[in-house]
Design a protein around this motif. Structure first.
Motif, short mmCIF file in Angstrom:
data_model
loop_
_atom_site.label_atom_id
_atom_site.label_comp_id
_atom_site.label_asym_id
_atom_site.label_seq_id
_atom_site.Cartn_x
_atom_site.Cartn_y
_atom_site.Cartn_z
N ILE A 258 -14.39 5.15 -9.69
CA ILE A 258 -13.22 4.99 -8.84
C ILE A 258 -13.05 3.52 -8.51
CG2 ILE A 258 -12.15 5.60 -6.63
CD1 ILE A 258 -13.95 8.13 -6.70
N GLY A 259 -11.88 2.99 -8.86
CA GLY A 259 -11.56 1.61 -8.53
C GLY A 259 -10.69 1.58 -7.28
N VAL A 260 -11.02 0.70 -6.36
CA VAL A 260 -10.23 0.53 -5.14
C VAL A 260 -9.67 -0.89 -5.17
CG1 VAL A 260 -10.24 0.56 -2.62
CG2 VAL A 260 -11.70 2.15 -3.89
N THR A 261 -8.34 -0.99 -5.09
CA THR A 261 -7.68 -2.28 -5.15
C THR A 261 -8.25 -3.22 -4.09
OG1 THR A 261 -5.67 -1.20 -5.90
CG2 THR A 261 -5.44 -3.44 -5.06
N GLU A 262 -8.69 -4.40 -4.55
CA GLU A 262 -9.31 -5.34 -3.62
C GLU A 262 -8.27 -6.16 -2.86
OE1 GLU A 262 -12.58 -8.94 -3.50
OE2 GLU A 262 -12.26 -7.83 -5.33
N SER A 263 -7.41 -6.85 -3.57
CA SER A 263 -6.44 -7.71 -2.90
C SER A 263 -5.06 -7.09 -2.97
CB SER A 263 -6.45 -9.11 -3.52
OG SER A 263 -6.10 -9.03 -4.88
N MET A 264 -4.50 -6.90 -1.83
CA MET A 264 -3.17 -6.31 -1.75
C MET A 264 -2.13 -7.44 -1.73
SD MET A 264 -3.95 -3.12 -1.55
CE MET A 264 -2.62 -2.23 -0.80
N ASN A 265 -0.95 -7.13 -2.18
CA ASN A 265 0.13 -8.11 -2.19
C ASN A 265 0.50 -8.48 -0.77
OD1 ASN A 265 2.48 -9.54 -2.49
ND2 ASN A 265 3.37 -8.16 -3.99
N LYS A 266 0.26 -9.72 -0.40
CA LYS A 266 0.53 -10.19 0.96
C LYS A 266 2.03 -10.25 1.26
CE LYS A 266 -3.71 -10.50 2.01
NZ LYS A 266 -4.29 -9.42 2.76
N VAL B 94 -10.42 6.68 -12.21
CA VAL B 94 -9.18 6.63 -11.45
C VAL B 94 -9.21 5.37 -10.58
CG1 VAL B 94 -8.82 9.13 -11.40
CG2 VAL B 94 -10.09 8.06 -9.56
N ALA B 95 -8.03 4.93 -10.18
CA ALA B 95 -7.96 3.73 -9.35
C ALA B 95 -6.73 3.77 -8.47
CB ALA B 95 -7.94 2.47 -10.22
N GLY B 96 -6.78 3.04 -7.38
CA GLY B 96 -5.65 2.96 -6.48
C GLY B 96 -5.99 2.14 -5.26
N THR B 97 -5.03 2.07 -4.35
CA THR B 97 -5.27 1.34 -3.11
C THR B 97 -6.08 2.18 -2.13
OG1 THR B 97 -3.21 2.15 -2.18
CG2 THR B 97 -3.13 0.03 -3.31
N GLU C 106 -0.03 -6.50 6.92
CA GLU C 106 -1.09 -6.65 7.93
C GLU C 106 -1.63 -5.31 8.40
OE1 GLU C 106 2.84 -6.54 10.10
OE2 GLU C 106 2.10 -7.57 8.35
N LEU C 107 -0.93 -4.23 8.09
CA LEU C 107 -1.38 -2.89 8.50
C LEU C 107 -2.28 -2.23 7.46
CD1 LEU C 107 1.95 -1.52 10.01
CD2 LEU C 107 0.03 -2.58 11.21
N ILE C 108 -2.42 -2.84 6.29
CA ILE C 108 -3.27 -2.27 5.24
C ILE C 108 -4.72 -2.36 5.69
CG2 ILE C 108 -4.04 -2.55 2.85
CD1 ILE C 108 -1.21 -3.69 2.28
N GLN C 109 -5.42 -1.26 5.56
CA GLN C 109 -6.82 -1.20 5.98
C GLN C 109 -7.67 -2.17 5.16
OE1 GLN C 109 -7.33 3.00 5.21
NE2 GLN C 109 -7.47 3.41 7.41
N PRO C 110 -8.73 -2.70 5.75
CA PRO C 110 -9.64 -3.58 5.01
C PRO C 110 -10.29 -2.82 3.84
CG PRO C 110 -10.13 -3.63 7.36
CD PRO C 110 -9.13 -2.54 7.15
N LEU C 111 -10.66 -3.55 2.80
CA LEU C 111 -11.27 -2.96 1.62
C LEU C 111 -12.49 -2.10 1.98
CD1 LEU C 111 -11.56 -2.70 -1.47
CD2 LEU C 111 -12.91 -4.81 -1.41
#
Length: 69
Positions: free
Chosen positions: A36-44, A8-11, A50-55
């Motif tokens: 489990i994949g965690v999205t590394e780079s979020m769409n800026k 599974v994967a997601g942000t 800026e509120l997205i938690q750090p990886l």
């Protein structure tokens, strides 16, 4: 039916009930390996990016949740 490997994967930003259901379902249906994949780079360009938690924080939250289930 259980599967040898479930992926599974997601942000996983701000872990919520939907994330919990996804992770629990994956865990329950896995025989050997859960990936489990965690999205590394979020769409800026996202609103409030800026509120997205750090990886590292998002990964830690997923690990802690899985530890408890």
């Amino acid at each position: 039916m259980k599967y040898d490997r479930v992926i599974v994967a997601g942000t996983f930003d701000r872990l919520h009930k939907g994330h919990e259901i996804l992770l629990e379902t994956a865990f329950i249906n896995t025989k050997n390996e859960l990936i489990i994949g965690v999205t590394e780079s979020m769409n800026k360009n996202k609103l409030y990016s800026e509120l997205i938690q750090p990886l590292t924080q998002r990964i830690k939250n997923v690990e802690e949740y899985l530890y408890h289930i």
